[in-house]
Design a protein around this motif. Structure first.
Motif, PDB file in Angstrom:
ATOM      1  N   GLY A  12       0.846  -1.194   0.000  1.00 30.55           N
ATOM      2  CA  GLY A  12       0.000   0.000   0.000  1.00 30.55           C
ATOM      3  C   GLY A  12       0.876   1.236   0.000  1.00 30.55           C
ATOM      4  O   GLY A  12       1.117   1.850   1.032  1.00 30.55           O
ATOM      5  N   LEU A  15      -0.326   7.506   0.681  1.00 31.25           N
ATOM      6  CA  LEU A  15       0.238   8.656   1.416  1.00 31.25           C
ATOM      7  C   LEU A  15       1.195   8.194   2.510  1.00 31.25           C
ATOM      8  O   LEU A  15       2.355   8.622   2.569  1.00 31.25           O
ATOM      9  CB  LEU A  15      -0.903   9.485   2.035  1.00 31.25           C
ATOM     10  CG  LEU A  15      -0.405  10.627   2.902  1.00 31.25           C
ATOM     11  CD1 LEU A  15       0.021  11.816   2.066  1.00 31.25           C
ATOM     12  CD2 LEU A  15      -1.440  11.047   3.930  1.00 31.25           C
ATOM     13  N   SER A  39      -3.404  -0.616  -7.946  1.00 31.61           N
ATOM     14  CA  SER A  39      -3.556   0.060  -9.242  1.00 31.61           C
ATOM     15  C   SER A  39      -2.213   0.309  -9.916  1.00 31.61           C
ATOM     16  O   SER A  39      -1.196   0.542  -9.244  1.00 31.61           O
ATOM     17  CB  SER A  39      -4.272   1.399  -9.046  1.00 31.61           C
ATOM     18  OG  SER A  39      -3.435   2.280  -8.342  1.00 31.61           O
ATOM     19  N   VAL A  75      -7.726   0.244   6.936  1.00 25.87           N
ATOM     20  CA  VAL A  75      -7.871  -0.631   8.105  1.00 25.87           C
ATOM     21  C   VAL A  75      -8.601  -1.950   7.789  1.00 25.87           C
ATOM     22  O   VAL A  75      -8.164  -3.028   8.199  1.00 25.87           O
ATOM     23  CB  VAL A  75      -8.621   0.151   9.223  1.00 25.87           C
ATOM     24  CG1 VAL A  75      -9.164  -0.766  10.289  1.00 25.87           C
ATOM     25  CG2 VAL A  75      -7.681   1.191   9.842  1.00 25.87           C
ATOM     26  N   THR A  81      -4.828  -8.730   3.962  1.00 27.01           N
ATOM     27  CA  THR A  81      -3.560  -8.482   3.249  1.00 27.01           C
ATOM     28  C   THR A  81      -2.437  -9.263   3.924  1.00 27.01           C
ATOM     29  O   THR A  81      -1.647  -9.946   3.251  1.00 27.01           O
ATOM     30  CB  THR A  81      -3.231  -6.966   3.239  1.00 27.01           C
ATOM     31  OG1 THR A  81      -4.319  -6.286   2.640  1.00 27.01           O
ATOM     32  CG2 THR A  81      -1.963  -6.669   2.484  1.00 27.01           C
ATOM     33  N   SER A 100      -5.239   3.105  11.567  1.00 21.37           N
ATOM     34  CA  SER A 100      -5.721   4.108  12.526  1.00 21.37           C
ATOM     35  C   SER A 100      -6.590   3.509  13.630  1.00 21.37           C
ATOM     36  O   SER A 100      -6.975   4.219  14.548  1.00 21.37           O
ATOM     37  CB  SER A 100      -6.520   5.182  11.790  1.00 21.37           C
ATOM     38  OG  SER A 100      -5.768   5.713  10.741  1.00 21.37           O
ATOM     39  N   HIS A 123       0.606   2.638  14.997  1.00 22.71           N
ATOM     40  CA  HIS A 123      -0.158   3.722  14.359  1.00 22.71           C
ATOM     41  C   HIS A 123       0.631   5.029  14.430  1.00 22.71           C
ATOM     42  O   HIS A 123       0.670   5.667  15.485  1.00 22.71           O
ATOM     43  CB  HIS A 123      -1.528   3.886  15.048  1.00 22.71           C
ATOM     44  CG  HIS A 123      -2.323   5.039  14.503  1.00 22.71           C
ATOM     45  ND1 HIS A 123      -3.284   5.685  15.242  1.00 22.71           N
ATOM     46  CD2 HIS A 123      -2.306   5.656  13.285  1.00 22.71           C
ATOM     47  CE1 HIS A 123      -3.814   6.659  14.506  1.00 22.71           C
ATOM     48  NE2 HIS A 123      -3.249   6.665  13.325  1.00 22.71           N
ATOM     49  N   GLY A 132      -2.460   8.922  -1.738  1.00 21.80           N
ATOM     50  CA  GLY A 132      -1.608   8.576  -2.875  1.00 21.80           C
ATOM     51  C   GLY A 132      -0.149   8.930  -2.697  1.00 21.80           C
ATOM     52  O   GLY A 132       0.194   9.847  -1.943  1.00 21.80           O
TER      53      GLY A 132
HETATM   54  P1  NAP Z   1      -3.932   5.997   0.641  1.00 26.64           P
HETATM   55  O1  NAP Z   1      -3.051   7.131   0.301  1.00 26.64           O
HETATM   56  O2  NAP Z   1      -5.270   5.906   0.019  1.00 26.64           O
HETATM   57  O3  NAP Z   1      -3.138   4.633   0.350  1.00 26.64           O
HETATM   58  C1  NAP Z   1      -3.730   3.376   0.529  1.00 26.64           C
HETATM   59  C2  NAP Z   1      -2.914   2.310  -0.168  1.00 26.64           C
HETATM   60  O4  NAP Z   1      -3.530   1.033   0.083  1.00 26.64           O
HETATM   61  C3  NAP Z   1      -2.827   2.468  -1.662  1.00 26.64           C
HETATM   62  O5  NAP Z   1      -1.563   2.042  -2.091  1.00 26.64           O
HETATM   63  C4  NAP Z   1      -3.913   1.519  -2.175  1.00 26.64           C
HETATM   64  O6  NAP Z   1      -3.598   1.004  -3.441  1.00 26.64           O
HETATM   65  C5  NAP Z   1      -3.889   0.409  -1.158  1.00 26.64           C
HETATM   66  N1  NAP Z   1      -5.220  -0.212  -0.985  1.00 26.64           N
HETATM   67  C6  NAP Z   1      -6.407   0.423  -0.889  1.00 26.64           C
HETATM   68  N2  NAP Z   1      -7.400  -0.459  -0.675  1.00 26.64           N
HETATM   69  C7  NAP Z   1      -6.830  -1.683  -0.649  1.00 26.64           C
HETATM   70  C8  NAP Z   1      -7.340  -2.989  -0.496  1.00 26.64           C
HETATM   71  N3  NAP Z   1      -8.653  -3.220  -0.294  1.00 26.64           N
HETATM   72  N4  NAP Z   1      -6.458  -4.021  -0.531  1.00 26.64           N
HETATM   73  C9  NAP Z   1      -5.139  -3.785  -0.729  1.00 26.64           C
HETATM   74  N5  NAP Z   1      -4.597  -2.562  -0.898  1.00 26.64           N
HETATM   75  C10 NAP Z   1      -5.437  -1.527  -0.847  1.00 26.64           C
HETATM   76  O7  NAP Z   1      -4.213   5.923   2.231  1.00 26.64           O
HETATM   77  P2  NAP Z   1      -3.288   6.400   3.459  1.00 26.64           P
HETATM   78  O8  NAP Z   1      -3.746   7.737   3.890  1.00 26.64           O
HETATM   79  O9  NAP Z   1      -1.872   6.169   3.118  1.00 26.64           O
HETATM   80  O10 NAP Z   1      -3.775   5.380   4.593  1.00 26.64           O
HETATM   81  C11 NAP Z   1      -3.227   4.089   4.681  1.00 26.64           C
HETATM   82  C12 NAP Z   1      -3.362   3.574   6.112  1.00 26.64           C
HETATM   83  O11 NAP Z   1      -2.737   4.498   7.008  1.00 26.64           O
HETATM   84  C13 NAP Z   1      -4.788   3.389   6.631  1.00 26.64           C
HETATM   85  O12 NAP Z   1      -4.866   2.197   7.386  1.00 26.64           O
HETATM   86  C14 NAP Z   1      -4.995   4.580   7.544  1.00 26.64           C
HETATM   87  O13 NAP Z   1      -5.918   4.270   8.584  1.00 26.64           O
HETATM   88  C15 NAP Z   1      -3.591   4.799   8.080  1.00 26.64           C
HETATM   89  N6  NAP Z   1      -3.289   6.168   8.486  1.00 26.64           N
HETATM   90  C16 NAP Z   1      -3.672   7.207   7.708  1.00 26.64           C
HETATM   91  C17 NAP Z   1      -3.391   8.504   8.113  1.00 26.64           C
HETATM   92  C18 NAP Z   1      -3.823   9.690   7.278  1.00 26.64           C
HETATM   93  O14 NAP Z   1      -4.056  10.773   7.817  1.00 26.64           O
HETATM   94  N7  NAP Z   1      -3.943   9.545   5.981  1.00 26.64           N
HETATM   95  C19 NAP Z   1      -2.687   8.733   9.301  1.00 26.64           C
HETATM   96  C20 NAP Z   1      -2.235   7.632  10.044  1.00 26.64           C
HETATM   97  C21 NAP Z   1      -2.560   6.352   9.637  1.00 26.64           C
HETATM   98  P3  NAP Z   1      -4.191   1.696  -4.774  1.00 26.64           P
HETATM   99  O15 NAP Z   1      -3.739   3.132  -4.723  1.00 26.64           O
HETATM  100  O16 NAP Z   1      -3.571   0.951  -5.866  1.00 26.64           O
HETATM  101  O17 NAP Z   1      -5.667   1.563  -4.682  1.00 26.64           O
END
Ligand code: NAP
Length: 306
Positions: A12, A15, A39, A75, A81, A100, A123, A132
């Motif tokens: 994944g 971001l 993707s 999550v 995965t 999270s 976390h 992204g």
């Molecule tokens: P993001 O930018 O949307 O990235 C998510 C990644 O996971 C992408 O590479 C996506 O691949 C992949 N993905 C999405 N759905 C999937 C699925 N069903 N099976 C396998 N891969 C999948 O999201 P993010 O903000 O980095 O968040 C990722 C994690 O970090 C989450 O668990 C979130 O709770 C945690 N988090 C987020 C933040 C925040 O503020 N953003 C802060 C702390 C923790 P594709 O792009 O190819 O779809």
């Protein structure tokens, strides 16, 4: 403690995953970084930005020979995965996540876990409303908290290694139970997001003319709410589906307090409103004082206001 791995895998590369990959790269934590994303666009972007050395659609290919695997998917997808990666993982490898919500992730991962794989739930509490790999950056984690929620079975050496990775990213690391983590996050992060989603949704439901005015003159509080409500829909769907109990508990308390304020407004009870706002202003000061990375001038400004 400094850590170094021959190979790290990031499942994944969005971001958080790509920001972490940048940290692994610039702090020389891993010689080789393999990424996985569903993707083509995410894989190609991560490769073009140079944050990963190779990118796969199949997480099983990315985790081969990896010493540490970071699962950075939403999550709701973390358990499956990790389950899917199990057969391909090297014996003794560490698997950790960035989800999270922690109780549901532990519940979802444990049934899949091989006895020779060391799982560390984590976390990093840092992020933006963007998604992204194109929006990632290595400084994202600096000065922020990372919460580790080890279970009774968590290997101490693996826990120390994951701690060291996040400390290298500039984070302050703390350990606590998954239940405590989920309660804190429900109030600190999940409820505010829910409120933002509600307010912006309410504006969207207004009759056309009023809605256009709200959007045109959007400023101050409402503008901030739209930023928060612009956060990734899938990530936040999964958070609310997985931290249900703690969020509903906070929401209940919030509704009770909202009713109190509603009553004070209706009864024109200025003293009650002013007391409430004075109390919250003090909390704001405490929050600012607790943030050591705040610019000094903001602290001074608040203090000078008495
Ligand atoms: P993001 O930018 O949307 O990235 C998510 C990644 O996971 C992408 O590479 C996506 O691949 C992949 N993905 C999405 N759905 C999937 C699925 N069903 N099976 C396998 N891969 C999948 O999201 P993010 O903000 O980095 O968040 C990722 C994690 O970090 C989450 O668990 C979130 O709770 C945690 N988090 C987020 C933040 C925040 O503020 N953003 C802060 C702390 C923790 P594709 O792009 O190819 O779809």
């Amino acid at each position: 403690m400094t850590v170094h791995f021959q190979k790290a895998a990031i499942i994944g590369t969005g971001l958080i995953g790509s920001s972490l990959a940048r940290v692994l790269r610039c702090r020389n934590i891993a010689d080789n970084i393999a990424g996985a994303a569903r993707s083509v666009k995410t894989r190609e972007t991560a490769l073009a930005l140079g944050v990963v050395d190779e990118a796969f659609e199949d997480p099983q290919k990315a985790v081969q020979n990896a010493d540490i695997v970071f699962v950075c998917t939403p999550v709701g997808a973390i358990g499956e995965t990790i389950g899917g990666c199990m057969p391909a993982m090297k014996s003794g490898a560490i698997v950790t996540d960035v989800g999270s919500v922690k109780s549901s992730v532990i519940r979802d991962v444990l049934p899949f876990l091989r006895a020779d794989i060391r799982f560390v739930p984590a976390h990093p509490v840092a992020g933006t409303e963007k998604s992204g790999p194109e929006n990632g950056f290595a400084e994202l984690f600096e000065g922020r908290w990372c919460i580790l929620t080890p279970t009774n079975q968590t290997d101490k050496e693996a826990l120390a290694a994951v701690r060291a990775v996040w400390e290298s990213a500039g984070m302050k690391v703390e350990e606590m139970s998954a239940v405590r983590h989920d309660k804190i996050m429900a109030l600190m992060s999940h409820l505010p997001h829910l409120i933002a989603y509600t307010i912006v949704g309410t504006a969207a439901d207004l009759e056309t003319e009023t809605r256009e005015d709200v959007i045109k003159y959007a400023a101050g509080g409402f503008r901030d709410f739209t930023r928060i409500a612009g956060s990734d829909p899938v990530m936040w769907r999964d958070i609310f589906l997985n931290n249900t109990e703690a969020v509903l508990d906070c929401l209940q308390r919030f509704s009770e307090d909202l009713t109190l304020l509603q009553k004070a407004i209706r009864q024109k009870d200025g003293a009650a409103l002013q007391n409430w706002f004075a109390r919250t202003r003090n909390i704001r000061r405490e929050v600012i004082d607790a943030r050591q990375d705040r610019p000094e001038n903001e602290k001074l400004l608040l203090k000078s206001k008495g």
